[in-house]
Write a protein that holds these residues in place. Structure first.
Motif, PDB file in Angstrom:
ATOM      1  N   ILE A 136       0.842  -1.210   0.000  1.00 60.96           N
ATOM      2  CA  ILE A 136       0.000   0.000   0.000  1.00 60.96           C
ATOM      3  C   ILE A 136       0.870   1.250   0.000  1.00 60.96           C
ATOM      4  O   ILE A 136       0.618   2.204  -0.751  1.00 60.96           O
ATOM      5  N   ALA A 137       1.912   1.255   0.831  1.00 58.77           N
ATOM      6  CA  ALA A 137       2.792   2.420   0.930  1.00 58.77           C
ATOM      7  C   ALA A 137       3.510   2.697  -0.383  1.00 58.77           C
ATOM      8  O   ALA A 137       3.817   3.852  -0.705  1.00 58.77           O
ATOM      9  N   ALA A 138       3.768   1.650  -1.159  1.00 57.04           N
ATOM     10  CA  ALA A 138       4.457   1.813  -2.440  1.00 57.04           C
ATOM     11  C   ALA A 138       3.523   2.344  -3.525  1.00 57.04           C
ATOM     12  O   ALA A 138       3.933   3.133  -4.382  1.00 57.04           O
ATOM     13  N   LYS A 139       2.250   1.946  -3.478  1.00 57.33           N
ATOM     14  CA  LYS A 139       1.328   2.273  -4.571  1.00 57.33           C
ATOM     15  C   LYS A 139       0.433   3.484  -4.296  1.00 57.33           C
ATOM     16  O   LYS A 139       0.127   4.249  -5.216  1.00 57.33           O
ATOM     17  N   GLU A 140      -0.010   3.666  -3.061  1.00 54.77           N
ATOM     18  CA  GLU A 140      -1.006   4.713  -2.790  1.00 54.77           C
ATOM     19  C   GLU A 140      -0.514   6.130  -3.068  1.00 54.77           C
ATOM     20  O   GLU A 140      -1.285   6.954  -3.552  1.00 54.77           O
ATOM     21  N   PRO A 141       0.762   6.451  -2.788  1.00 52.00           N
ATOM     22  CA  PRO A 141       1.222   7.809  -3.124  1.00 52.00           C
ATOM     23  C   PRO A 141       1.125   8.151  -4.605  1.00 52.00           C
ATOM     24  O   PRO A 141       1.166   9.328  -4.965  1.00 52.00           O
ATOM     25  N   ILE A 142       0.981   7.156  -5.462  1.00 45.06           N
ATOM     26  CA  ILE A 142       0.755   7.438  -6.887  1.00 45.06           C
ATOM     27  C   ILE A 142      -0.630   8.052  -7.066  1.00 45.06           C
ATOM     28  O   ILE A 142      -0.839   8.965  -7.870  1.00 45.06           O
ATOM     29  N   GLU A 143      -1.605   7.554  -6.286  1.00 44.99           N
ATOM     30  CA  GLU A 143      -2.978   8.072  -6.351  1.00 44.99           C
ATOM     31  C   GLU A 143      -3.126   9.363  -5.546  1.00 44.99           C
ATOM     32  O   GLU A 143      -3.865  10.261  -5.933  1.00 44.99           O
ATOM     33  N   GLN A 144      -2.431   9.452  -4.413  1.00 38.55           N
ATOM     34  CA  GLN A 144      -2.488  10.633  -3.542  1.00 38.55           C
ATOM     35  C   GLN A 144      -1.046  11.079  -3.269  1.00 38.55           C
ATOM     36  O   GLN A 144      -0.476  10.738  -2.232  1.00 38.55           O
ATOM     37  N   PRO A 145      -0.455  11.835  -4.211  1.00 37.76           N
ATOM     38  CA  PRO A 145       0.983  12.134  -4.167  1.00 37.76           C
ATOM     39  C   PRO A 145       1.473  12.775  -2.872  1.00 37.76           C
ATOM     40  O   PRO A 145       2.625  12.561  -2.477  1.00 37.76           O
ATOM     41  N   TYR A 146       0.628  13.568  -2.207  1.00 35.10           N
ATOM     42  CA  TYR A 146       1.095  14.253  -1.006  1.00 35.10           C
ATOM     43  C   TYR A 146       1.491  13.274   0.103  1.00 35.10           C
ATOM     44  O   TYR A 146       2.264  13.608   1.000  1.00 35.10           O
ATOM     45  N   LEU A 147       0.980  12.036   0.037  1.00 36.16           N
ATOM     46  CA  LEU A 147       1.293  11.056   1.074  1.00 36.16           C
ATOM     47  C   LEU A 147       2.751  10.610   1.018  1.00 36.16           C
ATOM     48  O   LEU A 147       3.276  10.055   1.984  1.00 36.16           O
ATOM     49  N   ARG A 148       3.408  10.871  -0.117  1.00 37.21           N
ATOM     50  CA  ARG A 148       4.797  10.454  -0.241  1.00 37.21           C
ATOM     51  C   ARG A 148       5.690  11.128   0.798  1.00 37.21           C
ATOM     52  O   ARG A 148       6.707  10.576   1.224  1.00 37.21           O
ATOM     53  N   ALA A 149       5.276  12.321   1.240  1.00 34.94           N
ATOM     54  CA  ALA A 149       6.076  13.046   2.229  1.00 34.94           C
ATOM     55  C   ALA A 149       6.195  12.267   3.536  1.00 34.94           C
ATOM     56  O   ALA A 149       7.168  12.421   4.276  1.00 34.94           O
ATOM     57  N   LEU A 150       5.206  11.416   3.833  1.00 32.40           N
ATOM     58  CA  LEU A 150       5.257  10.632   5.064  1.00 32.40           C
ATOM     59  C   LEU A 150       6.429   9.656   5.064  1.00 32.40           C
ATOM     60  O   LEU A 150       6.959   9.302   6.122  1.00 32.40           O
ATOM     61  N   LEU A 151       6.828   9.224   3.877  1.00 28.84           N
ATOM     62  CA  LEU A 151       7.930   8.269   3.788  1.00 28.84           C
ATOM     63  C   LEU A 151       9.233   8.946   3.387  1.00 28.84           C
ATOM     64  O   LEU A 151      10.313   8.491   3.751  1.00 28.84           O
ATOM     65  N   ASP A 152       9.138  10.049   2.635  1.00 27.04           N
ATOM     66  CA  ASP A 152      10.344  10.729   2.181  1.00 27.04           C
ATOM     67  C   ASP A 152      11.054  11.451   3.314  1.00 27.04           C
ATOM     68  O   ASP A 152      12.260  11.661   3.271  1.00 27.04           O
ATOM     69  N   ALA A 153      10.287  11.908   4.320  1.00 28.80           N
ATOM     70  CA  ALA A 153      10.894  12.604   5.455  1.00 28.80           C
ATOM     71  C   ALA A 153      11.120  11.607   6.589  1.00 28.80           C
ATOM     72  O   ALA A 153      10.177  11.218   7.267  1.00 28.80           O
ATOM     73  N   PRO A 154      12.349  11.164   6.806  1.00 22.29           N
ATOM     74  CA  PRO A 154      12.597  10.085   7.785  1.00 22.29           C
ATOM     75  C   PRO A 154      12.256  10.451   9.222  1.00 22.29           C
ATOM     76  O   PRO A 154      12.025   9.582  10.047  1.00 22.29           O
ATOM     77  N   ASN A 155      12.220  11.745   9.530  1.00 19.68           N
ATOM     78  CA  ASN A 155      11.957  12.150  10.912  1.00 19.68           C
ATOM     79  C   ASN A 155      10.545  12.663  11.116  1.00 19.68           C
ATOM     80  O   ASN A 155      10.268  13.375  12.070  1.00 19.68           O
ATOM     81  N   VAL A 156       9.652  12.327  10.186  1.00 21.77           N
ATOM     82  CA  VAL A 156       8.271  12.800  10.291  1.00 21.77           C
ATOM     83  C   VAL A 156       7.669  12.460  11.651  1.00 21.77           C
ATOM     84  O   VAL A 156       7.022  13.278  12.287  1.00 21.77           O
ATOM     85  N   PHE A 157       7.894  11.238  12.097  1.00 21.26           N
ATOM     86  CA  PHE A 157       7.355  10.827  13.386  1.00 21.26           C
ATOM     87  C   PHE A 157       8.484  10.723  14.415  1.00 21.26           C
ATOM     88  O   PHE A 157       8.504   9.845  15.264  1.00 21.26           O
ATOM     89  N   GLY A 158       9.430  11.628  14.322  1.00 21.76           N
ATOM     90  CA  GLY A 158      10.546  11.661  15.255  1.00 21.76           C
ATOM     91  C   GLY A 158      10.255  12.538  16.456  1.00 21.76           C
ATOM     92  O   GLY A 158       9.122  12.885  16.745  1.00 21.76           O
TER      93      GLY A 158
END
Length: 553
Positions: free
Chosen positions: A14-36
């Protein structure tokens, strides 16, 4: 969702495919310290710690890598999965309730309130049709009750299919249970935001519609107790009226999935405003400022030449201005009083002060707003309070209409793209169920937007938009009439308690910035956002730190 959360391979997919449909979600994985450690929450009452969220959402028995980085990444993937569920099942109220609960766990109470409210709208639609015994043939196959009925029955709704009442016997009991759960999520989230008054109103309605149950009663007692304590606290603070206890608050926080273009001033919007500034002003220009930060979008206004005291620097005639009452004697775009040369529209009775205002309104929002009845919005705004955000819904009407007309995301509308929020400085914003959730949804519905399916207008985008407006609006009240404006050119001036320029004017006039003192070429020109105030060294009494007063504005 439980099966997905416990399936590591499924989450990865899901994490690999869903950001294609909702691009803004990619930031959750691109920023390693999002939940830091710097992860910041909006809820003002005891927001959960990230380690506690991970323990409840990421059961250790299902995870092979127990490092903090791995657990945070998994938590981001879980949030992405909730977004996917809603994209695939927008008319299933349970999906909205589930994501609302997850938002509470993450500390985003205002987003939870919005999701629970949408679940309520879906359930109200279905239960309302059921109670009136309306047939689906009367409603039409693409009606909202049909879509909700299909979702509750566990079928995938398509435009060429309807449902029949054979499915509804089981769906009715599910809907009534979900209705109660939506109320509980909504009220719980409001309590996290110190919206005790709104929570009490929600729970009173819940008890009427759902009947008395222990959960609802206990939560109402809790909200009532907190509200009384809140009232007592505010009685002890000078300057606070009774209205201040009826609103909640949120911390100003940038959601971790917002793209850089939507987080700050976008490059496209800055290019446009810089061009307009230089064609409007003969003696000033935009440039990088050290006031408030060092990012590339941290701009200020600088003198291109020596400027003498009382010289005009710029006049900002914005089309995004509003009154709290409908006024025929003012321009519908810039709010300037109409003179003898009135410019009229051929399609309606709206009038403008000039052809340029007519053109800007037509190209921005008028085509979508024309013929729509927003009397209810002005009625709700007639008794505005200067210390509230009561004017924001009127701005939303114009800005959201612009987004619809231009088929754009609301945070990328040109006038919004120039507005900035200082997320680094701890601050609070007013939260009211009606102004922050109910009214924006009703505006979008009036504009013909499917609020459940069109994720451009998801709750996080609307709440961010509200913060942008709140941080940049200019207001002037005369009697019972409030005038408010968003001025892209004026928003480029930075604040100073001892400013070099000022912006005098009457209600409805365009904002004109005038030099308050002689300014040398190359100097940054500043204004005071809050009018004449004494310098800090001259203040007889220290300013109250409201953050210490229950985190309330």
């Amino acid at each position: 969702m439980a099966a997905i959360i416990n399936d590591e391979a499924r989450l990865d997919e899901i994490a690999a495919k869903e950001p294609i449909e909702q691009p803004y979600l990619r930031a959750l994985l691109d920023a390693p310290n999002v939940f830091g450690q710097e992860w910041r929450q909006t809820s003002t009452v005891d927001p959960p710690q990230i380690k506690d969220v991970m323990q409840t959402q990421v059961p250790c028995r299902h995870v092979t890598d127990l490092s903090q980085e791995s657990l945070r990444t998994r938590l981001a993937k879980i949030l992405i999965a909730y977004h996917q569920e809603l994209r695939l099942n927008p008319y299933n109220p349970k999906k909205w309730i589930d994501r609302g609960r997850h938002y509470i766990e993450l500390g985003y109470g205002e987003l939870a309130v919005s999701d629970a409210y949408k679940a309520r709208l879906l359930l109200d639609s279905f239960l309302g049709a059921f109670d009136t015994n309306v047939t689906y043939s009367d409603l039409g196959k693409d009606s909202l009750p049909c879509k909700v009925s299909a979702a509750l029955a566990g079928t995938v709704w398509k435009p060429d299919m309807g449902t029949d009442r054979e499915h509804d016997a089981g769906s009715l009991s599910s809907a009534k249970f979900l209705q109660q759960q939506a109320f509980l999520v909504m009220a719980s989230a409001l309590i996290y935001l110190r919206g005790y008054y709104d929570a009490i109103q929600v729970l009173d309605e819940a008890i009427v519609l759902c009947g008395t149950c222990e959960q609802l009663q206990n939560l109402r007692s809790q909200a009532e107790e907190k509200f009384r304590s809140f009232e007592q606290l505010h009685q002890e603070i000078p300057g606070f009226g009774t209205q201040s206890t009826k609103v909640g608050g949120v911390k100003r926080v940038a959601y971790p999935w917002i793209s850089p273009e939507e987080l700050g001033r976008g490059n496209k919007a800055l290019k446009k405003v810089k061009s307009k500034f230089e064609t409007t002003s003969t003696n000033a220009t935009l440039g990088l400022s050290s006031v408030g930060g060092t990012t590339s979008d941290n701009l200020g206004v600088f003198a291109r030449q020596n400027i003498s005291r009382r010289d005009l620097i710029v006049t900002d005639r914005s089309a995004f201005t509003v009154f709290n009452v409908q006024r025929k004697e003012n321009c519908w775009a810039c709010s300037e009083p109409l003179g003898h040369s009135v410019v009229r529209m051929s399609c309606c009775n709206v009038m403008f002060c000039s052809e340029s205002c007519k053109t800007e309104a037509t190209n921005s929002y008028h085509r979508v707003l024309c013929g729509k009845d927003f009397t209810w919005l002005y009625e709700a705004s007639k008794d505005v309070n200067e210390l509230s955000n009561d004017m924001i819904p009127l701005f939303l009407m114009k800005i959201l209409a612009t987004a619809v007309q231009q088929n754009a995301k609301p945070l990328k509308v040109a006038c919004v793209g120039t507005l900035k929020i200082d997320y680094k400085k701890p601050s609070w914003s007013i939260f009211k169920l009606h102004d922050n959730v109910v009214t924006p949804v009703k505006i979008l519905q009036t504009l013909g937007i499917d609020i459940f399916k069109d994720m451009r207008f998801d709750s996080w985008a609307l709440q961010t938009l509200i913060l942008r407006i709140e941080n940049n609006k200019l207001e002037h009240k005369q009697g019972k009439v409030m005038h408010s404006a968003i001025c892209p050119l004026f928003s480029m001036f930075n604040h100073d308690c001892d400013p070099s320029a000022e912006w005098p004017g009457r209600q409805g006039d365009p904002v004109s910035v005038i030099a308050k003192k002689d300014i040398k070429a190359g100097e940054e020109i500043t204004v005071s956002y809050v009018g004449e105030i004494p310098l800090e060294s001259d203040r007889p009494v220290p300013v109250v730190d409201w953050d210490q007063q229950e985190g309330h504005l």
